[in-house]
Design a protein around this motif. Structure first.
Motif, PDB file in Angstrom:
ATOM      1  N   THR A 198      -4.554  -1.709  -3.632  1.00 12.17           N
ATOM      2  CA  THR A 198      -5.980  -1.435  -3.581  1.00 12.17           C
ATOM      3  C   THR A 198      -6.714  -2.643  -3.022  1.00 12.17           C
ATOM      4  N   THR A 199      -7.899  -2.418  -2.515  1.00  8.70           N
ATOM      5  CA  THR A 199      -8.694  -3.519  -1.977  1.00  8.70           C
ATOM      6  C   THR A 199      -9.193  -4.427  -3.089  1.00  8.70           C
ATOM      7  N   THR A 200      -9.498  -3.847  -4.250  1.00  8.79           N
ATOM      8  CA  THR A 200     -10.073  -4.622  -5.352  1.00  8.79           C
ATOM      9  C   THR A 200      -9.334  -4.293  -6.646  1.00  8.79           C
ATOM     10  N   GLU A 217      -9.347  -5.457  -9.515  1.00  7.81           N
ATOM     11  CA  GLU A 217     -10.126  -5.516 -10.751  1.00  7.81           C
ATOM     12  C   GLU A 217     -11.114  -4.366 -10.890  1.00  7.81           C
ATOM     13  N   SER A 218     -11.195  -3.488  -9.882  1.00  9.55           N
ATOM     14  CA  SER A 218     -12.170  -2.409  -9.906  1.00  9.55           C
ATOM     15  C   SER A 218     -11.844  -1.397 -10.995  1.00  9.55           C
ATOM     16  N   THR A 219     -12.868  -0.667 -11.410  1.00 10.08           N
ATOM     17  CA  THR A 219     -12.670   0.368 -12.420  1.00 10.08           C
ATOM     18  C   THR A 219     -11.693   1.429 -11.942  1.00 10.08           C
ATOM     19  N   SER A 220     -11.851   1.868 -10.696  1.00  7.06           N
ATOM     20  CA  SER A 220     -10.966   2.915 -10.171  1.00  7.06           C
ATOM     21  C   SER A 220      -9.541   2.407 -10.019  1.00  7.06           C
ATOM     22  N   GLY A 221      -9.390   1.146  -9.607  1.00  6.86           N
ATOM     23  CA  GLY A 221      -8.053   0.592  -9.464  1.00  6.86           C
ATOM     24  C   GLY A 221      -7.321   0.514 -10.787  1.00  6.86           C
ATOM     25  N   GLN A 222      -7.993   0.031 -11.813  1.00  6.63           N
ATOM     26  CA  GLN A 222      -7.382  -0.046 -13.133  1.00  6.63           C
ATOM     27  C   GLN A 222      -7.088   1.346 -13.695  1.00  6.63           C
ATOM     28  N   LEU A 254       1.351   3.629  -4.808  1.00  3.64           N
ATOM     29  CA  LEU A 254       0.090   4.361  -4.866  1.00  3.64           C
ATOM     30  C   LEU A 254      -0.983   3.525  -4.183  1.00  3.64           C
ATOM     31  N   TYR A 255      -1.576   4.079  -3.132  1.00  2.24           N
ATOM     32  CA  TYR A 255      -2.643   3.413  -2.394  1.00  2.24           C
ATOM     33  C   TYR A 255      -3.974   4.053  -2.791  1.00  2.24           C
ATOM     34  N   THR A 271      -4.531  -2.021   7.571  1.00  2.00           N
ATOM     35  CA  THR A 271      -5.892  -2.409   7.218  1.00  2.00           C
ATOM     36  C   THR A 271      -5.944  -3.575   6.237  1.00  2.00           C
ATOM     37  N   GLY A 272      -4.800  -4.127   5.855  1.00  4.54           N
ATOM     38  CA  GLY A 272      -4.794  -5.296   4.990  1.00  4.54           C
ATOM     39  C   GLY A 272      -5.037  -5.011   3.537  1.00  4.54           C
ATOM     40  N   TYR A 273      -4.693  -3.822   3.066  1.00  2.00           N
ATOM     41  CA  TYR A 273      -4.848  -3.549   1.642  1.00  2.00           C
ATOM     42  C   TYR A 273      -3.893  -4.422   0.856  1.00  2.00           C
ATOM     43  N   GLN A 274      -4.326  -4.827  -0.333  1.00  2.00           N
ATOM     44  CA  GLN A 274      -3.555  -5.769  -1.122  1.00  2.00           C
ATOM     45  C   GLN A 274      -2.453  -5.081  -1.894  1.00  2.00           C
ATOM     46  N   ARG A 275      -1.299  -5.669  -1.903  1.00  2.00           N
ATOM     47  CA  ARG A 275      -0.196  -5.204  -2.739  1.00  2.00           C
ATOM     48  C   ARG A 275      -0.112  -6.100  -3.961  1.00  2.00           C
ATOM     49  N   ASP A 276      -0.208  -5.498  -5.125  1.00  2.12           N
ATOM     50  CA  ASP A 276      -0.168  -6.287  -6.363  1.00  2.12           C
ATOM     51  C   ASP A 276       1.247  -6.688  -6.691  1.00  2.12           C
ATOM     52  N   ALA A 277       1.383  -7.810  -7.287  1.00  2.00           N
ATOM     53  CA  ALA A 277       2.702  -8.299  -7.674  1.00  2.00           C
ATOM     54  C   ALA A 277       2.676  -8.695  -9.141  1.00  2.00           C
ATOM     55  N   SER A 278       3.818  -8.572  -9.785  1.00  6.25           N
ATOM     56  CA  SER A 278       3.893  -8.941 -11.200  1.00  6.25           C
ATOM     57  C   SER A 278       4.058 -10.437 -11.325  1.00  6.25           C
TER      58      SER A 278
END
Length: 284
Positions: free
Chosen positions: A3-5, A7-12, A39-40, A277-284
Motif C-alpha cells: 500500500t502507499t500508506t 499506517e492508513s486506516t484502510s491499509g490496516q 494484496l495491493y 507505480t512504486g507502491y510500498q511492499r511491507d516487510a516484517s
C-alpha cells in the motif's frame, strides 16, 4: 500487503481482514494457509485501473477488485472512510477465496466448477450481496426460473449477459450456503478435495453428498421456494457489482515477481509493484 500508506486506516483494515480471511477460508476448504498472498490496496480506483491498464488490460474505471489466482495476487481499492472499509470487508475475502481455491486445486484449478468457485467466494464475505439475493427471488417470483447447476459447471460466467450472470452468481451462492446448512462446512472441504483430485463437476457431488447435480438442484430449488420472501425489491441495479466479479475471473495475464513468503504488517522497505507505480511492499 502492499500500500502507499501502511499506517492508513484502510491499509490496516485490509491487513486484518486478509489475515482473518486466509485462516477462515483455509479452514473451510480444508487446506493449509502458509504460502504467500500479495494484496495491493489502492486509495483510489483511478490508481488501481491505471496500474492494470499499464499491462494492456481493458479495465473499467470503477472496478474496485481483481484477483489473479494463479499468481496469488489480489488488487482492491478503498477510500479512507466507512464505505471504504465496508468494501474491503466484502472484496478482500472474495478475492482471497479465489486464490485459495486455485491453490488447493493445483493442477486441476481450471476444471473447478464456477458454481463452487464463485459460491465459496460469495459466502466468504460477511454478508450476502443484496442485489444478488433480490435478483434470485425476483426470478423465482416471476417464474423465470434459475439456471440449473449443470450449466454452472463451466469455469467462468464471464461470457454471460449481465442478467444471466446475476442469476448464475446468485444460484452459486445459494448452492454453497445450502450445502453448509444441510451437510456442514466440512463438506465444502470434502468437495474441494474431490475437485483437487480431478473429479468432475457431478462426480464430486456424487462422492461427497451422495447426490447427482440434478438431485442437489431439486433440493435447493425446493428450499429456495419455501424461503422466498413475500415481496421482492426488483429495482436493484446489478451491473456494476456483476462486472466487478466477472472481471475477477477473467484477469489472468499479469506477471508478478517473486516476493516474501507471508502477508506481513508494516515496514520501510520498498518493493517492486507490477504497475511500476512504486507502491510500498511491507516487510516484517
Amino acid at each position: 500487503m502492499h500500500t502507499t500508506t501502511p499506517e492508513s486506516t484502510s491499509g490496516q483494515a485490509a491487513l486484518e481482514i486478509a489475515s482473518s480471511s486466509i485462516t477462515r477460508i483455509s479452514q473451510m476448504l480444508g487446506t493449509a494457509s502458509d504460502e504467500t498472498i500479495h494484496l495491493y490496496v489502492y486509495p483510489e480506483l483511478t490508481q488501481l485501473v491505471s496500474s492494470l491498464q499499464l499491462h494492456g488490460l481493458a479495465v473499467d474505471d470503477w472496478v474496485a477488485a481483481y484477483a489473479l489466482p494463479a499468481q496469488h495476487v489480489a488488487f482492491v481499492a478503498a477510500s479512507e472512510n466507512a464505505d471504504g472499509i465496508a468494501s474491503l470487508r466484502r472484496d478482500v475475502p472474495h478475492e482471497i477465496a479465489h486464490i485459495l481455491i486455485n491453490r488447493a486445486a493445483s493442477d486441476h484449478a481450471a476444471s473447478v466448477p464456477g458454481w463452487f468457485n464463485e459460491g465459496v467466494a460469495l459466502v466468504s464475505s460477511p454478508e450476502p450481496e443484496p442485489a444478488l439475493t433480490s435478483a434470485l427471488y425476483a426470478a423465482l417470483e416471476n417464474g423465470e426460473g434459475l439456471p440449473p447447476l449443470e450449466s454452472l459447471c463451466v469455469a467462468s460466467f464471464s461470457s454471460l449477459p449481465a442478467g444471466e450472470a446475476a442469476l448464475a452468481y446468485a444460484k452459486s451462492e445459494q448452492a454453497v450456503r445450502y450445502i453448509i446448512e444441510q451437510y456442514g462446512v466440512s463438506h465444502i472441504g470434502l468437495l474441494m478435495g474431490a475437485y483437487a483430485d480431478g473429479l468432475s463437476c457431478e462426480g464430486a457431488t456424487q462422492q461427497v453428498l451422495g447426490l447427482s447435480l440434478g438431485e442437489l438442484d431439486d433440493r435447493l430449488l425446493r428450499e429456495l421456494n419455501e424461503s422466498a420472501p413475500s415481496s421482492i425489491n426488483q429495482n436493484v441495479s446489478l451491473t456494476p457489482w456483476l462486472i466487478v466479479w466477472v472481471a475477477s475471473l477473467v484477469l489472468v495475464a499479469l506477471f508478478i515477481a517473486p516476493q516474501s513468503e507471508q502477508i506481513t504488517s508494516r515496514g520501510g522497505s520498498r518493493g517492486d509493484h507490477p504497475s511500476g507505480t512504486g507502491y510500498q511492499r511491507d516487510a516484517s
